[in-house]
Design a protein around this motif. Sequence first.
Motif: not given
Length: 298
Positions: A232-248
């Motif tokens: 899942m690490r790559g998915v969460f990294g992409e989420m943060r890249r597109v603007g999803v906050s660290e908290e989410v």
Amino acid sequence: MKTLKCLILRNVRLFFKDKAMFFTSLITPLILLVLYMTFLGNVFRDSLLSGLPAGVVLSNELVNGYVGGQLISSILAVSCVTVSFCSNMLMVQDKANGTLKDLSVSPVRPSILSLSYYFATLISSLIVCLSATAVCFVYVASVGWFLSVADVLLLLLDVFLLVMFGTALSSVIHFFLSTQGQISAVGSVVSSGYGFLCGAYMPLSQFSIGLQRVLHFLPGTYGTVLVRNHAMRGVFGEMRRVGVSEEVTEMLGDVIDCNLYFFSTRVSLGSMYLVLIVSIAALIGVYVLLNILCARKA
């Protein structure tokens, strides 16, 4: 060493020659993949979308990558152990049909016999589990690939360690078995129960606090979390890249057990590896000790 090599090759060949045993081992991860895709895919998708804050929109590829990462991490975490139990059935079958007695009266040391079963099970299980891993990678590539080269290598390391853990655990348990009925009973219990105990079928966050604390003492739990982190690490990294906050992303990681807390203290990945490796060494030590005591008794 020559005798050990011959016995290992003999056990591996018998495993792959036994179509029932080999088919049972191979079909388990494939069935799990189909079942997860059919029944749990939408559950994981709905869980993700309902947990996102208002205004956060993710692409279909990213959502599918999130679901795919959960699916393959659950499948691999379970299969590496259940396949090892199937592969190690040969040790009990040799007891049941009298082959072990014939081998014991030959000039082969008991320690060589026990090591041959362990390494043969490890090799056979790795072949099956690495094949299942390749299928999982193909599936993820078809729905949404966010794995880096490092993630792939770490997933392969996780699979190797979990197969070692499953082989050591099954060797200790199978040491006490001697009939086909006992094999079937243990195989059924492991196949149906291990996925829940290690948090693969259902995230530990869904269990009661008391049960979570008990499961945190089981090494398989840490193996599942390691696989899930690297899937899942790559998915969460992409989420943060597109603007999803660290908290989410942290909240999502808590929900699906990417983050593990032992009595409110977050467990690092290095500590998880340490727990798994120490558990493997301890189980191998118990297996060796059991064989030594049995040889002395005989």
